[in-house]
Design an enzyme around this catalytic site. Structure first.
Site, PDB file in Angstrom:
ATOM      1  N   ASP A  37       5.948   1.297   0.010  1.00 29.18           N
ATOM      2  CA  ASP A  37       4.606   1.865  -0.038  1.00 29.18           C
ATOM      3  C   ASP A  37       4.324   2.674   1.234  1.00 29.18           C
ATOM      4  O   ASP A  37       5.125   3.536   1.596  1.00 29.18           O
ATOM      5  CB  ASP A  37       3.592   0.729  -0.266  1.00 29.18           C
ATOM      6  CG  ASP A  37       2.178   1.202  -0.510  1.00 29.18           C
ATOM      7  OD1 ASP A  37       1.890   1.697  -1.607  1.00 29.18           O
ATOM      8  OD2 ASP A  37       1.355   1.096   0.421  1.00 29.18           O
ATOM      9  N   TYR A  54      -5.169   6.331   4.864  1.00 27.90           N
ATOM     10  CA  TYR A  54      -5.535   7.312   3.846  1.00 27.90           C
ATOM     11  C   TYR A  54      -6.437   8.395   4.430  1.00 27.90           C
ATOM     12  O   TYR A  54      -6.276   9.580   4.119  1.00 27.90           O
ATOM     13  CB  TYR A  54      -6.245   6.608   2.686  1.00 27.90           C
ATOM     14  CG  TYR A  54      -5.346   5.674   1.923  1.00 27.90           C
ATOM     15  CD1 TYR A  54      -4.568   6.129   0.868  1.00 27.90           C
ATOM     16  CD2 TYR A  54      -5.259   4.324   2.266  1.00 27.90           C
ATOM     17  CE1 TYR A  54      -3.736   5.269   0.160  1.00 27.90           C
ATOM     18  CE2 TYR A  54      -4.434   3.457   1.576  1.00 27.90           C
ATOM     19  CZ  TYR A  54      -3.665   3.938   0.524  1.00 27.90           C
ATOM     20  OH  TYR A  54      -2.838   3.095  -0.158  1.00 27.90           O
ATOM     21  N   HIS A  86       4.619  -1.775  -9.047  1.00 26.92           N
ATOM     22  CA  HIS A  86       4.565  -1.384  -7.640  1.00 26.92           C
ATOM     23  C   HIS A  86       4.877  -2.568  -6.733  1.00 26.92           C
ATOM     24  O   HIS A  86       5.353  -2.384  -5.608  1.00 26.92           O
ATOM     25  CB  HIS A  86       3.172  -0.836  -7.326  1.00 26.92           C
ATOM     26  CG  HIS A  86       3.044  -0.258  -5.953  1.00 26.92           C
ATOM     27  ND1 HIS A  86       3.625   0.938  -5.583  1.00 26.92           N
ATOM     28  CD2 HIS A  86       2.416  -0.719  -4.841  1.00 26.92           C
ATOM     29  CE1 HIS A  86       3.348   1.189  -4.317  1.00 26.92           C
ATOM     30  NE2 HIS A  86       2.624   0.204  -3.846  1.00 26.92           N
TER      31      HIS A  86
END
Length: 298
Positions: free
Chosen positions: A105, A211, A278
């Site tokens: 990730d 982010y 994921h």
């Protein structure tokens, strides 16, 4: 017998950042570094550290902004180059010139960049469900399906998202593991949930700032995201031996992100796990360990 995990260790890096890390095995053996993503911490690798601590010095840091590591308040402190530098300095702090790196990730995003920028310190690279940065940039800019799948990034970038994530005893955070796994996740049991809640209670702004500090998100009317970038694909070449493990049932990062990877990595092999989400590291830890071991023994 599996090696014991040691926690509560800290590295004060030359850039002033203090990172917490867990480890297994003896310092002096070859270094294997496990790098977590969002919304995780070193505990993501709790099934890997004892396994690889038997014959490696296995180390799993909390990245800056997560759990027990420093959480800078300045948003610019979360730009990728600073996280890359943390890992470079951590490897040196531990007394090594090179490491094999396993990353998932956001950790994978950082370690793709590490391998591109500093190939001399990466012996082997193992990436789990994390797209090559140039291919991801192209998908975010031009693929409507990827833009839709990544719309959550723009939500996380908004002011106050960390408060929403913490609301109702981290209900949304729990949903990342259960929902993205397409149902109640058997691995996310009471003990694991308690460990993650303790981590999240220490602060969520650092993780969300990854982010906010990145241009890698779908474009919006006020922020063009990757559309504002002018990048040369030749600058994203990976020269270190690389293996990619991909849970193909990943709703945020579909397997199409692997298309064209051979154009960017000299030595790459892909192991696809059709029934993995994921969170395949948690869902199939023994299989992940076998695949990592196979690459180490190549």
């Amino acid at each position: 017998m599996a090696a014991t995990i040691n926690v509560g260790q800290f590295a004060k890096l030359d850039n002033g950042i203090k990172l917490h890390y867990a480890s297994a095995g003896e310092a002096g053996r070859p270094l294997i570094l496990f790098v977590h993503g969002f919304p995780e911490f070193w505990y993501e690798w709790s099934a890997q550290l004892p396994e690889f601590g038997e014959d490696y010095f296995a180390v799993a840091p909390d990245l800056r902004g997560f759990n027990l590591s420093d959480m800078p308040t300045d948003l610019s402190a979360y730009k990728a180059r600073h996280i890359v530098d943390d890992l470079r300095l951590l490897i040196a702090h531990l007394g090594y010139e090179q490491a094999t790196i396993v990353a998932h990730d956001w950790g994978g995003a950082v370690c793709w960049n590490l391998a591109i920028a500093l190939p001399e310190i990466v012996q082997k690279l193992i990436i789990i469900n994390s797209p090559h940065p140039y291919l991801f940039m192209q998908a975010l800019a031009h693929d409507p399906a990827q833009q839709t799948a990544s719309e959550y990034m723009n939500w996380l970038r908004k002011p106050g998202s960390e408060d929403a994530l913490a609301k109702d005893n981290f209900a949304l955070m729990d949903g990342f593991f259960n929902g993205m796994g397409q149902g109640e996740a058997a691995w996310f049991n009471a003990a694991t949930r308690a460990a993650y809640h303790a981590c999240w209670a220490r602060g969520l702004s650092g993780g969300v700032n990854y982010y906010r500090a990145s241009p890698m998100h779908p474009a919006t009317p006020s922020n063009r995201g990757p559309l504002q970038l002018s990048l040369n694909p030749e600058d994203f070449h990976v020269k270190v031996p690389t293996r990619i493990i991909w849970g193909e049932n990943d709703k945020a990062l579909p397997k199409s992100l692997l298309d064209g990877i051979e154009n960017f990595v000299d030595n790459v092999k892909i192991q696809r796990i059709a029934d993995g989400s994921h969170w395949v590291v948690h869902e199939q830890p023994e299989r992940i360990n076998r695949l990592i071991r196979q690459f180490l023994n190549d």
